[in-house]
Design an enzyme around this catalytic site. Structure first.
Site, PDB file in Angstrom:
ATOM      1  N   CYS A  34       0.830  -1.202   0.000  1.00  0.00           N
ATOM      2  CA  CYS A  34       0.000   0.000   0.000  1.00  0.00           C
ATOM      3  C   CYS A  34       0.865   1.253   0.000  1.00  0.00           C
ATOM      4  O   CYS A  34       1.788   1.381   0.795  1.00  0.00           O
ATOM      5  CB  CYS A  34      -0.891  -0.010   1.239  1.00  0.00           C
ATOM      6  SG  CYS A  34      -1.840   1.498   1.407  1.00  0.00           S
ATOM      7  N   CYS A  42      -0.902   6.225   7.043  1.00  0.00           N
ATOM      8  CA  CYS A  42      -2.293   6.046   7.442  1.00  0.00           C
ATOM      9  C   CYS A  42      -2.410   5.493   8.861  1.00  0.00           C
ATOM     10  O   CYS A  42      -3.304   5.860   9.607  1.00  0.00           O
ATOM     11  CB  CYS A  42      -2.972   5.128   6.426  1.00  0.00           C
ATOM     12  SG  CYS A  42      -4.160   3.976   7.053  1.00  0.00           S
ATOM     13  N   CYS A  80      -2.883  -0.390   8.470  1.00  0.00           N
ATOM     14  CA  CYS A  80      -2.441  -1.786   8.332  1.00  0.00           C
ATOM     15  C   CYS A  80      -0.989  -1.932   8.772  1.00  0.00           C
ATOM     16  O   CYS A  80      -0.091  -2.101   7.948  1.00  0.00           O
ATOM     17  CB  CYS A  80      -2.612  -2.236   6.892  1.00  0.00           C
ATOM     18  SG  CYS A  80      -4.307  -2.136   6.325  1.00  0.00           S
ATOM     19  N   CYS A 120      -8.582   0.899  -0.959  1.00  0.00           N
ATOM     20  CA  CYS A 120      -7.797   0.410   0.170  1.00  0.00           C
ATOM     21  C   CYS A 120      -7.934  -1.098   0.197  1.00  0.00           C
ATOM     22  O   CYS A 120      -9.011  -1.639  -0.053  1.00  0.00           O
ATOM     23  CB  CYS A 120      -8.358   1.042   1.440  1.00  0.00           C
ATOM     24  SG  CYS A 120      -7.946   0.167   2.945  1.00  0.00           S
ATOM     25  N   GLN A 168     -20.162  -5.469  13.827  1.00  0.00           N
ATOM     26  CA  GLN A 168     -18.820  -5.989  13.543  1.00  0.00           C
ATOM     27  C   GLN A 168     -18.453  -5.681  12.092  1.00  0.00           C
ATOM     28  O   GLN A 168     -19.272  -5.846  11.195  1.00  0.00           O
ATOM     29  CB  GLN A 168     -18.777  -7.498  13.780  1.00  0.00           C
ATOM     30  CG  GLN A 168     -19.109  -7.926  15.201  1.00  0.00           C
ATOM     31  CD  GLN A 168     -17.969  -7.679  16.183  1.00  0.00           C
ATOM     32  OE1 GLN A 168     -16.876  -7.277  15.807  1.00  0.00           O
ATOM     33  NE2 GLN A 168     -18.236  -7.910  17.455  1.00  0.00           N
ATOM     34  N   ASP A 185     -19.009  -8.526  25.899  1.00  0.00           N
ATOM     35  CA  ASP A 185     -18.245  -8.107  24.714  1.00  0.00           C
ATOM     36  C   ASP A 185     -18.007  -6.606  24.807  1.00  0.00           C
ATOM     37  O   ASP A 185     -18.551  -5.832  24.028  1.00  0.00           O
ATOM     38  CB  ASP A 185     -19.078  -8.466  23.459  1.00  0.00           C
ATOM     39  CG  ASP A 185     -18.334  -8.200  22.163  1.00  0.00           C
ATOM     40  OD1 ASP A 185     -17.149  -7.819  22.207  1.00  0.00           O
ATOM     41  OD2 ASP A 185     -18.961  -8.372  21.091  1.00  0.00           O
ATOM     42  N   CYS A 240     -11.842  -7.304  22.127  1.00  0.00           N
ATOM     43  CA  CYS A 240     -11.078  -6.754  21.003  1.00  0.00           C
ATOM     44  C   CYS A 240      -9.799  -6.099  21.515  1.00  0.00           C
ATOM     45  O   CYS A 240      -9.149  -5.362  20.788  1.00  0.00           O
ATOM     46  CB  CYS A 240     -11.928  -5.774  20.205  1.00  0.00           C
ATOM     47  SG  CYS A 240     -12.588  -4.430  21.196  1.00  0.00           S
TER      48      CYS A 240
HETATM   49  N1  SAH Z   1     -21.727  -7.646  21.109  1.00  0.00           N
HETATM   50  C1  SAH Z   1     -21.923  -6.691  20.059  1.00  0.00           C
HETATM   51  C2  SAH Z   1     -21.276  -5.337  20.329  1.00  0.00           C
HETATM   52  C3  SAH Z   1     -19.854  -5.338  20.788  1.00  0.00           C
HETATM   53  S1  SAH Z   1     -19.025  -3.782  20.701  1.00  0.00           S
HETATM   54  C4  SAH Z   1     -21.485  -7.244  18.726  1.00  0.00           C
HETATM   55  O1  SAH Z   1     -20.826  -8.277  18.654  1.00  0.00           O
HETATM   56  O2  SAH Z   1     -21.802  -6.640  17.696  1.00  0.00           O
HETATM   57  C5  SAH Z   1     -19.196  -3.120  22.290  1.00  0.00           C
HETATM   58  C6  SAH Z   1     -20.558  -2.522  22.557  1.00  0.00           C
HETATM   59  O3  SAH Z   1     -20.524  -2.018  23.886  1.00  0.00           O
HETATM   60  C7  SAH Z   1     -20.945  -1.339  21.661  1.00  0.00           C
HETATM   61  O4  SAH Z   1     -22.205  -1.597  21.086  1.00  0.00           O
HETATM   62  C8  SAH Z   1     -21.006  -0.149  22.619  1.00  0.00           C
HETATM   63  O5  SAH Z   1     -22.038   0.778  22.293  1.00  0.00           O
HETATM   64  C9  SAH Z   1     -21.316  -0.844  23.935  1.00  0.00           C
HETATM   65  N2  SAH Z   1     -20.931  -0.115  25.163  1.00  0.00           N
HETATM   66  C10 SAH Z   1     -19.861   0.701  25.362  1.00  0.00           C
HETATM   67  N3  SAH Z   1     -19.816   1.103  26.636  1.00  0.00           N
HETATM   68  C11 SAH Z   1     -20.865   0.527  27.271  1.00  0.00           C
HETATM   69  C12 SAH Z   1     -21.346   0.566  28.623  1.00  0.00           C
HETATM   70  N4  SAH Z   1     -20.717   1.274  29.563  1.00  0.00           N
HETATM   71  N5  SAH Z   1     -22.451  -0.140  28.919  1.00  0.00           N
HETATM   72  C13 SAH Z   1     -23.091  -0.884  27.969  1.00  0.00           C
HETATM   73  N6  SAH Z   1     -22.675  -0.955  26.690  1.00  0.00           N
HETATM   74  C14 SAH Z   1     -21.581  -0.252  26.337  1.00  0.00           C
END
Ligand code: SAH
Length: 382
Positions: free
Chosen positions: A4, A10, A13, A87, A211, A309, A336
């Site tokens: 790239c 940037c 990557c 990209c 995602q 998550d 993540c």
């Molecule tokens: N499980 C979902 C989202 C994961 S991303 C999926 O797989 O698509 C993390 C998420 O946490 C986001 O949607 C974000 O808005 C939410 N988030 C961030 N801070 C938070 C909090 N304090 N309480 C509840 N949700 C929150």
């Protein structure tokens, strides 16, 4: 040689000068050093084709020194825009739409916003494309709701790209790094797109989290659901649930799903998604996850399985404390950011949980980012 021309400028990557197989090894090694003390790290699941996987593309618009309109990405740590037309990790159709919008601005005499002078109109264009559905959302982020030549502009745009199913105008008149403002106007279509994952259909609004790598998301969710070991009898909490994707995918295998999410748009999407897919055993709450779970634990509520998550900053000690008080037999932690994950696992293991296994899924090929899912089980009664 990096493929790239914007490598390093940037900041995206960071690993692209390594062959893909070595990128995976690099991530695996990092995970073993961060999570090795807790559990075995299974082999990272890579992509067959690690290119053009991003279903969401966001381009900044501005002017170069000759006052020509440019679009692309901000240079790392600055606000100057590096022009980008294509990209290697972005969806090709989305990139094409952004280039055409830029060319159309000239002919429609619409000006890009100039941060130095505060003049002009268009700041960003965000494109989201449903990988399975092919539906495309275009979000024009502008400083004011006055869109001159709106009708002919949209006519021309949808002639060039009939795949566009909805166009939203988002108003952002504030300085700062946040792309989307809080005001929105739907100019065309429904204001959201739909996409399917693991056989369910999901509605995605402009500001909801979704995602960005749909191919790997299906693998990630399948592993998470398998780790949960559901039998159909469980009360399941899906914390940080976004538009409800994990909980709704697991709903068939559980008695009841409760989703908690801070972003109200995402919660609305989640409720609509449950209805649309005929899922009757899921409820969603718009709340801070820590606050919600603390209140639930204090009220003596229980959960058999908790999916969590959280965003990159991880969870909070108070959230994890309440998890332990609710004493689910399993916790499935999707992360993540392995650093905050390791921090949170250290706390959970002190509170009676054992990390059984972890499986990394490469959601972000060529970048440093790592996604991993961990299964924890309760060692003894709380
Ligand atoms: N499980 C979902 C989202 C994961 S991303 C999926 O797989 O698509 C993390 C998420 O946490 C986001 O949607 C974000 O808005 C939410 N988030 C961030 N801070 C938070 C909090 N304090 N309480 C509840 N949700 C929150």
């Amino acid at each position: 040689m990096a493929p790239c021309p914007n490598f390093r400028k940037c900041g995206g990557c960071q690993l692209q000068n390594l062959p893909y197989s070595e990128q995976l090894l690099h991530k695996q090694r990092q995970l073993v050093s961060l999570l090795g003390e807790f559990c075995h790290v299974n082999d990272i699941i890579g992509m067959d084709d690690p290119t053009h996987y991003r279903n969401k593309v966001c381009a900044a618009f501005g002017l170069d020194r000759q006052r020509h309109i440019i679009s692309g990405i901000y240079q790392t740590g600055s606000h100057s825009i590096i022009p980008v037309d294509e990209c290697m990790i972005e969806d090709k159709i989305a990139d094409g739409i952004i280039v055409d919008i830029r060319n159309m601005l000239r002919s429609f005499k619409i000006q890009a916003f100039d941060e130095r002078t505060g003049t002009g109109w268009l700041r960003h264009v965000l494109v989201r494309r449903g990988f399975q559905s092919g539906q495309v959302m275009v979000v024009l982020v502008a400083v004011s709701p006055i869109f001159k030549l709106q009708k002919p502009f949209l006519k021309k745009l949808t002639e060039l790209h009939p795949e566009i199913t909805t166009v939203v105008l988002n108003i952002n008149d504030r300085f700062g790094p946040v792309v989307l403002g809080s005001r929105e106007k739907v100019l065309l279509g429904d204001g959201y797109i739909e996409d399917s994952l693991l056989g369910l259909c999901f509605r995605i609004s402009p500001r909801s989290f979704y995602q960005i790598n749909p191919v790997q998301t299906e693998k990630l969710y399948s592993i998470a659901i398998e780790m949960a070991g559901l039998t159909g009898k469980e009360l399941v909490l899906d914390a940080y649930c976004g538009i409800g994707t994990i909980g709704l995918t697991a709903a068939d295998h559980a008695k009841q799903i409760v989703g908690v999410e801070l972003n109200r748009d995402a919660v609305q999407d989640a409720i609509g998604n449950a209805k649309h897919n005929g899922v009757k055993n899921a409820r969603f709450f718009a709340a801070d996850a820590t606050r919600w779970i603390s209140e639930a634990a204090a009220a003596g509520e229980r959960a058999d399985v908790i999916f969590m998550d959280p965003p990159r900053e991880g969870s909070t000690p108070q959230f994890l404390d309440s998890v332990a008080r609710m004493a689910p037999k399993r916790v499935v932690y999707v992360s993540c950011n392995p650093e905050t994950l390791a921090r949170d696992l250290a706390l959970l293991t002190k509170k009676g949980y054992r990390v059984e296994s972890s499986t990394p899924v490469d959601m972000f090929p060529h970048s440093e980012h790592i996604e991993v899912v961990c299964a924890l089980s309760r060692r003894h009664k709380a």
